[in-house]
Design an enzyme around this catalytic site. Structure first.
Site, short mmCIF file in Angstrom:
data_model
loop_
_atom_site.label_atom_id
_atom_site.label_comp_id
_atom_site.label_asym_id
_atom_site.label_seq_id
_atom_site.Cartn_x
_atom_site.Cartn_y
_atom_site.Cartn_z
N GLU A 182 1.36 -0.97 -5.15
CA GLU A 182 0.30 0.00 -5.43
C GLU A 182 0.97 1.32 -5.82
O GLU A 182 1.27 2.16 -4.97
CB GLU A 182 -0.61 0.22 -4.20
CG GLU A 182 -1.89 0.94 -4.57
CD GLU A 182 -2.25 2.13 -3.68
OE1 GLU A 182 -3.20 2.83 -4.00
OE2 GLU A 182 -1.56 2.37 -2.67
N ASP A 237 0.83 -1.21 0.00
CA ASP A 237 0.00 0.00 0.00
C ASP A 237 0.86 1.26 0.00
O ASP A 237 1.81 1.37 0.79
CB ASP A 237 -0.90 -0.02 1.25
CG ASP A 237 -1.80 1.19 1.30
OD1 ASP A 237 -2.55 1.40 0.35
OD2 ASP A 237 -1.73 1.94 2.30
C1 GLC Z 1 -3.97 3.50 -0.72
C2 GLC Z 1 -5.35 2.91 -0.56
C3 GLC Z 1 -6.30 3.99 -0.19
C4 GLC Z 1 -5.84 4.63 1.10
C5 GLC Z 1 -4.37 5.08 0.99
C6 GLC Z 1 -3.81 5.41 2.32
O1 GLC Z 1 -3.89 4.39 -1.75
O2 GLC Z 1 -5.73 2.28 -1.75
O3 GLC Z 1 -7.60 3.49 -0.04
O4 GLC Z 1 -6.63 5.74 1.38
O5 GLC Z 1 -3.55 4.06 0.47
O6 GLC Z 1 -3.51 4.26 3.03
#
Ligand code: GLC
Length: 677
Positions: free
Chosen positions: A366, A324
């Site tokens: 991500e 993440d």
């Molecule tokens: C990522 C997640 C998102 C979240 C962010 C902070 O982008 O997909 O939903 O708000 O991280 O953790």
């Protein structure tokens, strides 16, 4: 006269002493040589065979655990030097900390349970196990889908029936109510949120998945913790050691300097990158929400402890870690604090450590950024980083293409993706739990007079149903009127017009919207990589407007498309003629064709086909004697794809013979043609 006449030189002596022409001599020498060589090769082969036999016999006599230990030590040996080097590059002189890390690797490698060790062996024997056309994923919130982890386990049969063999679950760890960011503010990395179940339930779910041939992915929330996490609480209590695990400042001096170069993630719902904490009279870096404290990976304690968390979850049966917000994990004053070189060092270290302990576990980065920022997260062949990356570019551009009916940007970008090495595996999706951001290639679009701010305004109008030909129903996310760069929320069905058609009771609109929804899924399922559907999209889940009435959610419009899984709609998937049945059965057919035809493999050759019509996107796929052509009409009218391919084709679904010449494709429809060599 020099000895050896020209003729002698070109001749040699035969075995009987007779003079032979040179070529003869060479031939005979070659013969002798090749015989000797053959003998040597034979001997060596025998030796090797014997050693192999001995090794296999030895291996066979070893237990699974013993084999796993040997294999672990070999992996450690392979990565040791690089790991040590990189670790010390970040953490100068941290020898003891490195020894501690080695201890962690040993502890978790040697305590992996047997079912996981078997998976490790299988995947090590087939390292490309995920690079084909087999995996199809679904992404879900445990509570929204089936109340808790046990509920998910009980409903695995539905996921299987839906063709999903990769289950990616949204964050499940303890997170404070009302300050959780959908679970992305973790307060305890060893505790499942009590309403969702327990760690035992998670382990039981991972075992059940594996038994059913499914893989399971979990979030690794690595950039920040909740303000309620023990480290943050102790930092707030004044313990310097814990303050050093975050970015804590005595006053606004340095934070203000950071603010000069660091953009904002949530400009509307959480402006700024820092938060003042009254209780400790200090300012804390909080890039996301104010209650999400950024971890300081320049502190080796943070790296070691977070790595331990990942290893712990490897041993709970995780197959995929979603890293993440990974581009954010290193900060430096004067930069935008995204994608810094140290981030890549950290990812490489995570990759090696996880591979040493749990070979076969995949890292999914991500990285929601433009392509040039995304690609480096694959690393290089020698020093790989993530196994999988989100294909955010194609996702956003698909929606842009729908609104503009113009496939040129999509063609351009797919063309670029097609030139990448095939083993770079993308996770493809139409939408996820987050918003759709309009990070398009505006330099490219400029040649067609599409400028960033007005174009974003157009897209946001289109997907809220305010533009011609639009039946979409979406809402804005983080609207920053100054910048005009709001993003967008909505379920796939609502963005395709199913919700509008159903509300109006207009069958024609409903059918057109289902056709569009299926076309987008066909496009998704014909791309190389791993397609992932947000749970509920397969049964036309619509927007959930109830979040507007929930004080804990109303500030975050992403809840619009995160509603509870509509089991009543799921039940209708079996009732002929319903919206749900039409979409569900259509998606199932697409999935079956994807799996059946090897040209959909990630290893296939892919190329763009010029249709001489900007409304129709077409590309070809070829793998091991099978060629498939895919056509997608993004126009609101029927269109012709002006192509001329020489082979005879069949329609992939009907097997009906066809020529691939000047094909008429109905509005928002698609065509898959196949030929074999
Ligand atoms: C990522 C997640 C998102 C979240 C962010 C902070 O982008 O997909 O939903 O708000 O991280 O953790």
């Amino acid at each position: 006269m020099k000895s050896g006449s020209a003729s002698e030189k070109s001749a040699g002596k035969g075995k009987d002493g007779s003079v032979m022409p040179k070529t003869e001599t060479v031939r005979s020498k070659k013969k002798t040589l090749s015989k000797t060589l053959e003998k040597t090769v034979k001997k060596t082969r025998q030796k090797i065979d014997k050693t192999e036999e001995k090794r296999t016999a030895e291996k066979d006599s070893l237990s699974l655990k013993e084999r796993a230990e040997i294999s672990y030590r070999n992996r450690l040996k392979k990565h040791y030097d690089e790991m040590k080097w990189l670790y010390h590059e970040l953490y100068h002189g941290a020898d003891e900390a490195f020894q501690y890390l080695l201890g962690l690797l040993e502890k978790y490698a040697l305590s992996r349970e047997e079912d996981l060790l078997i998976l490790d062996e299988e995947r090590m024997a087939k390292p490309n196990w995920y690079k084909n056309n087999e995996q199809i994923g679904t992404l879900l919130y445990v509570d929204h889908f089936a109340t808790n982890l046990q509920g998910v386990e009980k409903n695995l049969s539905y996921l299987k029936e839906s063709g999903f063999n990769y289950l990616q679950i949204m964050p499940i760890l303890e997170s404070p109510k009302g300050k959780s960011d959908g679970g992305y503010a973790v307060s305890d990395y060893r505790k499942v949120q009590p309403e969702l179940g327990s760690m035992e339930d998670l382990r039981s779910l991972s075992k059940a998945c594996h038994k059913d041939g499914m893989i399971i992915g979990l979030d690794f929330v690595m950039n920040h913790t909740s303000e309620e996490h023990e480290w943050a609480r102790r930092a707030r209590g004044g313990e310097k050691e814990f303050q050093d695990r975050f970015f804590v400042f005595d006053d606004w001096g340095i934070p203000n300097e950071f603010e000069k170069t660091v953009p904002q993630v949530f400009p509307e719902s959480a402006p700024g990158n820092f938060t003042y904490y009254e209780d400790m009279h200090k300012v804390v870096m909080t890039t996301f929400y104010p209650y999400q404290w950024d971890l300081n990976y320049a502190n080796f304690m943070v790296f070691n402890d977070m790595l331990e968390t990942a290893l712990y979850f490897c041993n709970q049966g995780t197959d995929v870690f979603r890293l993440d917000a990974v581009p954010y994990i290193w900060k430096r004053l004067g930069t935008n604090c995204r994608n810094l070189p140290e981030v890549h060092t950290l990812v490489r270290l995570f990759r090696m450590a996880i591979e040493i302990v749990a070979p076969g576990v995949l890292l999914l980065g991500e990285v929601v950024m433009e392509p040039t920022k995304v690609m480096p997260y694959f690393g290089t062949d020698e020093k790989p980083e993530c196994h999988l990356l989100y294909n955010v570019t194609t996702m956003a551009t698909t929606w842009h293409t729908l609104a503009t009916q113009d496939t040129r940007l999509l063609q351009h970008q797919l063309g670029q993706i097609f030139t990448l090495p095939k083993d770079k595996i993308f996770l493809n999706y139409l939408r996820c739990h987050d918003d759709i951001g309009w990070g398009l290639d505006y330099e490219f679009l400029a040649q067609f007079d599409m400028a960033e701010v007005p174009h974003k305004a157009f897209l946001n109008a289109y997907f809220r149903g305010f533009a011609d030909f639009s039946e979409a129903r979406g809402e804005l996310y983080n609207d920053d009127p100054l910048k005009g760069d709001a993003r967008l929320c909505g379920t796939t069905a609502s963005l395709c017009g199913i919700e509008a058609g159903v509300k109006e009771g207009n069958q024609e609109k409903i059918d057109a919207a289902i056709r569009l929804d299926l076309m987008l899924h066909a496009f998704l399922l014909s791309q190389s990589g791993i397609p992932v559907l947000y749970s509920g999209d397969e049964i036309a889940m619509e927007n959930d407007y109830s979040y507007h009435d929930d004080p804990l959610k109303r500030h975050d419009s992403r809840y619009l498309h995160r509603g509870n899984f509509p089991w009543d709609k799921a039940a209708k998937r079996k009732k002929k003629g319903t919206v749900e049945e039409k979409l569900y059965s259509g998606i199932l057919r697409l999935e079956a064709m994807r799996r059946k035809n090897k040209a959909f493999s990630a290893m296939a050759d892919t190329w763009i086909i010029d249709t001489k019509n900007i409304h129709v996107l077409a590309f070809g796929r070829y793998y091991e004697g099978e060629k498939i052509l895919c056509f997608y009409n993004f126009s609101v009218s029927d269109e012709i794809a002006y192509v001329s391919e020489v082979e005879d084709y069949v329609n992939v679904f009907t097997n009906e013979g066809m020529k691939a010449r000047d094909l008429r494709i109905p509005s928002h429809d698609f065509l898959w043609l196949k030929t074999s060599f």
